[in-house]
Scaffold this motif. Structure first.
Motif, PDB file in Angstrom:
ATOM      1  N   ALA A   1      22.680  16.907  29.835  1.00 15.94           N
ATOM      2  CA  ALA A   1      21.950  18.133  29.525  1.00 15.94           C
ATOM      3  C   ALA A   1      20.743  17.819  28.650  1.00 15.94           C
ATOM      4  CB  ALA A   1      22.876  19.120  28.824  1.00 15.94           C
ATOM      5  N   GLU A   2      20.876  16.812  27.809  1.00 15.63           N
ATOM      6  CA  GLU A   2      19.775  16.448  26.921  1.00 15.63           C
ATOM      7  C   GLU A   2      19.628  14.929  26.928  1.00 15.63           C
ATOM      8  OE1 GLU A   2      21.771  16.922  22.749  1.00 15.63           O
ATOM      9  OE2 GLU A   2      22.492  18.508  24.067  1.00 15.63           O
ATOM     10  N   GLU A   3      18.566  14.455  26.331  1.00 17.43           N
ATOM     11  CA  GLU A   3      18.358  13.011  26.221  1.00 17.43           C
ATOM     12  C   GLU A   3      19.542  12.386  25.473  1.00 17.43           C
ATOM     13  OE1 GLU A   3      15.924  10.601  27.102  1.00 17.43           O
ATOM     14  OE2 GLU A   3      15.657  12.211  28.576  1.00 17.43           O
ATOM     15  N   PRO A   4      20.173  11.377  26.037  1.00 16.72           N
ATOM     16  CA  PRO A   4      21.268  10.729  25.313  1.00 16.72           C
ATOM     17  C   PRO A   4      20.744  10.123  24.004  1.00 16.72           C
ATOM     18  CG  PRO A   4      21.105   9.902  27.571  1.00 16.72           C
ATOM     19  CD  PRO A   4      19.890  10.722  27.324  1.00 16.72           C
ATOM     20  N   PRO A   5      21.569  10.148  22.959  1.00 14.79           N
ATOM     21  CA  PRO A   5      21.123   9.574  21.694  1.00 14.79           C
ATOM     22  C   PRO A   5      20.751   8.095  21.870  1.00 14.79           C
ATOM     23  CG  PRO A   5      23.458  10.194  21.609  1.00 14.79           C
ATOM     24  CD  PRO A   5      22.939  10.651  22.915  1.00 14.79           C
ATOM     25  N   ALA A   6      19.678   7.665  21.218  1.00 12.67           N
ATOM     26  CA  ALA A   6      19.166   6.314  21.420  1.00 12.67           C
ATOM     27  C   ALA A   6      19.962   5.264  20.652  1.00 12.67           C
ATOM     28  CB  ALA A   6      17.707   6.250  20.993  1.00 12.67           C
ATOM     29  N   ASP A   7      20.478   5.676  19.492  1.00 14.23           N
ATOM     30  CA  ASP A   7      21.048   4.691  18.582  1.00 14.23           C
ATOM     31  C   ASP A   7      22.564   4.597  18.610  1.00 14.23           C
ATOM     32  OD1 ASP A   7      21.098   7.266  17.760  1.00 14.23           O
ATOM     33  OD2 ASP A   7      20.852   6.837  15.621  1.00 14.23           O
ATOM     34  N   ARG A   8      23.224   5.425  19.410  1.00 17.53           N
ATOM     35  CA  ARG A   8      24.687   5.381  19.422  1.00 17.53           C
ATOM     36  C   ARG A   8      25.198   5.854  20.775  1.00 17.53           C
ATOM     37  NH1 ARG A   8      26.184  10.740  18.936  1.00 17.53           N
ATOM     38  NH2 ARG A   8      24.557  12.074  18.076  1.00 17.53           N
ATOM     39  N   GLU A   9      26.524   5.836  20.934  1.00 17.41           N
ATOM     40  CA  GLU A   9      27.108   6.317  22.181  1.00 17.41           C
ATOM     41  C   GLU A   9      27.038   7.832  22.242  1.00 17.41           C
ATOM     42  OE1 GLU A   9      30.994   4.704  21.918  1.00 17.41           O
ATOM     43  OE2 GLU A   9      30.479   2.940  23.088  1.00 17.41           O
ATOM     44  N   TYR A  10      27.091   8.341  23.464  1.00 17.70           N
ATOM     45  CA  TYR A  10      27.060   9.796  23.663  1.00 17.70           C
ATOM     46  C   TYR A  10      28.497  10.305  23.531  1.00 17.70           C
ATOM     47  CZ  TYR A  10      25.169  14.110  25.667  1.00 17.70           C
ATOM     48  OH  TYR A  10      24.742  15.400  25.870  1.00 17.70           O
ATOM     49  N   THR A  11      28.902  10.703  22.369  1.00 19.09           N
ATOM     50  CA  THR A  11      30.303  11.057  22.142  1.00 19.09           C
ATOM     51  C   THR A  11      30.538  12.563  22.299  1.00 19.09           C
ATOM     52  OG1 THR A  11      29.856  11.240  19.796  1.00 19.09           O
ATOM     53  CG2 THR A  11      30.740   9.137  20.558  1.00 19.09           C
ATOM     54  N   VAL A  12      31.750  12.885  22.700  1.00 16.20           N
ATOM     55  CA  VAL A  12      32.193  14.284  22.746  1.00 16.20           C
ATOM     56  C   VAL A  12      33.569  14.336  22.104  1.00 16.20           C
ATOM     57  CG1 VAL A  12      30.935  15.160  24.741  1.00 16.20           C
ATOM     58  CG2 VAL A  12      33.024  13.857  25.091  1.00 16.20           C
ATOM     59  N   PRO A  13      33.983  15.513  21.624  1.00 19.18           N
ATOM     60  CA  PRO A  13      35.332  15.603  21.062  1.00 19.18           C
ATOM     61  C   PRO A  13      36.373  15.314  22.148  1.00 19.18           C
ATOM     62  CG  PRO A  13      34.081  17.643  20.703  1.00 19.18           C
ATOM     63  CD  PRO A  13      33.252  16.767  21.572  1.00 19.18           C
ATOM     64  N   ALA A  14      37.430  14.616  21.791  1.00 21.00           N
ATOM     65  CA  ALA A  14      38.460  14.239  22.762  1.00 21.00           C
ATOM     66  C   ALA A  14      39.022  15.465  23.489  1.00 21.00           C
ATOM     67  CB  ALA A  14      39.577  13.475  22.059  1.00 21.00           C
ATOM     68  N   GLU A  15      39.205  16.592  22.756  1.00 24.06           N
ATOM     69  CA  GLU A  15      39.787  17.791  23.374  1.00 24.06           C
ATOM     70  C   GLU A  15      38.918  18.295  24.514  1.00 24.06           C
ATOM     71  OE1 GLU A  15      39.580  16.827  19.898  1.00 24.06           O
ATOM     72  OE2 GLU A  15      38.872  18.856  19.433  1.00 24.06           O
ATOM     73  N   ALA A  16      37.602  18.102  24.369  1.00 25.95           N
ATOM     74  CA  ALA A  16      36.686  18.613  25.387  1.00 25.95           C
ATOM     75  C   ALA A  16      36.828  17.858  26.705  1.00 25.95           C
ATOM     76  CB  ALA A  16      35.244  18.527  24.885  1.00 25.95           C
ATOM     77  N   MET A  17      37.413  16.675  26.643  1.00 20.49           N
ATOM     78  CA  MET A  17      37.564  15.876  27.863  1.00 20.49           C
ATOM     79  C   MET A  17      38.955  16.010  28.489  1.00 20.49           C
ATOM     80  SD  MET A  17      34.628  14.569  28.358  1.00 20.49           S
ATOM     81  CE  MET A  17      34.780  13.198  29.509  1.00 20.49           C
ATOM     82  N   LEU A  18      39.887  16.655  27.776  1.00 20.74           N
ATOM     83  CA  LEU A  18      41.263  16.790  28.282  1.00 20.74           C
ATOM     84  C   LEU A  18      41.283  17.388  29.684  1.00 20.74           C
ATOM     85  CD1 LEU A  18      43.707  18.092  25.534  1.00 20.74           C
ATOM     86  CD2 LEU A  18      43.939  16.072  26.999  1.00 20.74           C
TER      87      LEU A  18
END
Lengths: 304, 371
Positions: B127-144
């Motif tokens: 949806a947006e530019e992935p962060p340049a300096d780190r991984e694109y993280t999401v909360p674990a619950e959001a991926m369940l």
């Protein structure tokens, strides 16, 4: 005598009224006492669950609660593969989590209803009930007109055979063979063909008519090629695609069709000595006249 | 050690001969796999048997076949269990269905499975530019919610078993649609609505699944592709109100609203409402809807002629005695604004276990109801 809370479903009282009628005629001959759940609602046929799972689960919990309230009933009986499947799916979720069940029951509380988890309580299609609760031996003893020479192709309907894990196949592993077993017990000959456990296509008749009717048409053509005099199904929705839509289905498969499709209780009724007319066999789109004539010419014995 | 008879469907396109059956007898312990039985036959009797396999442990997804008519991984099916469903004591082994056969038990995964997987854009479109300096993280619950689809090993067994694909080779199919949900359900994806609209409008897409449970039954990884298809439909119709040309939206709305109104299904109204995106008026006046109604006229007339359908039944449908209770249930659930879905893949079956997401949704819904 076995007393059951009886859920006829929508189609058996709608576009397949001959099914509901046939059950009323056949039940007393099998010593089944029906207490009709006339306040219960549609099972949702998987469509309401597609829209909103909580809603579908609540509506079916309501039906179960009404059934569990019937005094002296051994369990609940349905006469539709789709009801069986849709209700089993909701029940699986209701039974899986106490907090979820409690939440769903809150929607039922204003009506004074509550679904109770009980592993011994059952909801069975008439087909399961006949084999498991009445038994084929008893059924055989009640046959007064063995359907000798009649070649019958079974058509189950997806919802009553899949997924096996949800539908109690661990306890009753032969549930995908019951139609053939009953056909044999009634003195007729089960026909093997490719489509017996496949999909009739009905759920997408309004979404993709061609795919839907191709499915129905193929299975009918396969049954005819295998020598079937008729099909039999425990699902009125399959019946809509296999019988009511059959003349249309013929256009999609390049095969002449015209094979009658009986509802499961109609086949039982014929062997139990009822007339095709009493069983509503005149209310089919594909004429049942030929097999009616054949069955009526078979000898009727006195009940054992 | 017990002896088993395998009846393998052989086919060599280079021979110019049609497929044929050949029986092989193998001795094997019953808990060994059908794959091992095939490899034993290959090793001891006939080295020309072609089968694709690698891990032998239901991880790589290479050895999909049909065993006694049922689509499965050969490595994931015990030979003793296959014997139980064998007719006349013979275990019948065929290549997977709904795809071309390359040789013997090896099917062409490219022309059907992979082609259709690519059809659903199987990668993340952020949806947006992935962060340049780190991984694109999401909360674990959001991926369940998407873990179930992520369990797919692309074996194609569901494609082989799919009964819609059998009747309509153009159907996108269960594995690709499950893959589509993998990204529709991903909070990082920015094309949710576009993906759903694309699949809903495809005449061989979202609404071409007949709900037959074949894929659910055969999937060796419990991905339950059909359940993911239902989730896609739910998102398309409920969250984005996508009124597709295949009547998928119309059918779900028509069905649901008729039950809300009557408690049981008023079948005579289902068709026009389905064709009219749920509206009876639209379904009887819009040219597209009227055309479809006319297409169904012969069937309706046959219904009337047979006596199944009466004019009274067509125009009148009784409400349930407690219809106000049904309406109240609809109101309560549709207005609390939470989507409460119990995913048995996460909570387990019959274990009375809880999952955090469902518990939170229930708490939120009940809190809203009380206030």
């Amino acid at each position: 005598m076995i007393k059951v809370a009886y859920w006829p479903g929508c189609v058996a009282r709608g576009f397949a009224p001959e099914l509901h009628g046939a059950v009323a005629k056949v039940a007393p001959l099998l010593d089944i006492e029906l207490v009709e759940l006339d306040r219960a609602n549609c099972c949702g046929a998987g469509v309401i669950a597609e829209h909103n799972q909580e809603l579908a689960d609540t509506l079916n919990a309501r039906t179960f609660a009404l059934a569990q309230r019937v005094e002296g009933a051994a369990g609940m009986m349905n006469i539709c593969s789709t009801c069986q499947g849709a209700q089993s799916e909701c029940r699986e979720r209701l039974d899986a989590s106490a907090s979820y069940r409690e939440h769903i029951n809150k929607h039922l509380a204003p009506e004074g209803l509550s679904y109770r988890k009980d592993d011994e309580w059952w909801n069975k299609n008439l087909l399961w009930l006949v084999v498991e609760e009445i038994g084929l031996e008893t059924l055989r003893s009640k046959v007064v007109r063995p359907l000798t020479g009649l070649k019958v192709a079974p058509f189950y309907g997806c919802y009553i055979v899949r997924p096996t894990r949800r539908l109690g196949f661990d306890r009753y592993p032969d549930r995908d063979k019951y139609l053939s077993m009953v056909i044999e017990a009634l003195g007729a000959e089960p026909v093997e063909y490719a489509g017996s456990h496949k999909c009739c296509g009905f759920p997408i008749i309004t979404m993709n008519r061609r795919t839907s009717l191709r499915q129905a048409g193929r299975h009918l053509a396969d049954a005819i090629e295998a020598g079937a005099d008729c099909l039999v199904t425990p699902c009125p929705l399959c019946h809509l695609n296999l019988d009511m839509q059959q003349p249309e289905a013929a256009k999609f498969v390049g095969h002449e069709l015209g094979v009658p499709v009986l509802h499961f209780p109609q086949l039982l009724g014929l062997a139990l000595g009822l007339s095709p007319k009493e069983l509503g066999m005149g209310k089919h789109v594909v004429s049942t006249r030929e097999i009616a004539k054949r069955v009526e010419s078979l000898p009727v014995a006195a009940a054992a | 050690m017990p002896e088993y008879t395998l009846r393998i469907r052989r086919f060599d396109p280079e021979s110019g001969e049609p497929p044929y059956w050949r029986d092989y007898k193998v001795e094997l312990a019953p808990e060994r796999s059908v794959l091992e039985a095939i490899l034993t036959a290959k090793g001891q009797e006939d080295g020309s048997i072609a089968i694709r396999c690698s891990c032998r442990a239901a991880i790589c997804g290479s050895c999909g076949v049909r065993i006694n008519g049922r689509s499965a991984l050969a490595c994931n099916t015990k030979v003793g269990e296959a014997q139980e469903t064998a007719r006349d004591g013979v275990i019948v082994i065929e290549p997977m269905a709904n795809m071309p056969v390359v040789k013997d038990l090896v099917t062409d995964m490219e022309s059907v499975h992979w082609k259709k997987i690519r059809r659903v854009t199987p990668w993340l479109i952020p949806a947006e530019e992935p962060p340049a300096d780190r991984e694109y993280t999401v909360p674990a619950e959001a991926m369940l919610d998407v873990t179930q689809t992520m369990a797919c090993i692309q074996c194609g067994v569901c494609m082989s078993a799919c009964l819609s694909l059998e009747a309509d080779p153009e159907f996108i199919g269960p594995a690709p649609l499950a893959k589509a949900y993998r990204f529709v359900g991903d909070p990082r994806d920015g094309m949710t609505e576009e993906r759903l609209r694309d699949l809903a409008e495809d005449p061989h897409g979202l609404y071409d699944c007949t709900h037959c449970f074949s894929c659910v039954e055969v999937c060796p990884k419990d991905v339950a592709p059909m359940n993911q298809i239902m989730r896609l439909r739910r998102r398309a119709a409920e969250d984005f109100g996508i009124k597709d040309r295949n009547n998928g939206y119309g059918h779900a709305v028509a069905f649901t609203r008729l039950i809300e109104k009557y408690g049981t299904l008023h079948e005579a109204q289902l068709l026009p409402r389905t064709f009219g995106d749920g509206s009876l008026v639209k379904g009887q006046t819009e040219p597209g809807a009227v055309k479809q109604l006319l297409e169904n006229l012969p069937t309706a007339l046959r219904g009337l002629k047979s006596g199944k359908v009466t004019p009274k039944k067509a125009f009148f449908h009784p409400r349930l005695p407690d219809q106000k209770e049904i309406k109240r249930i609809f109101r309560e659930i549709e207005r609390h604004g939470e989507r409460i879905e119990l995913n048995l893949y996460i909570v387990g079956e019959g274990g009375d276990e809880e999952d955090a997401a469902t518990t939170a949704a229930i708490a939120a819904a009940e809190g809203r109801q009380d206030s």
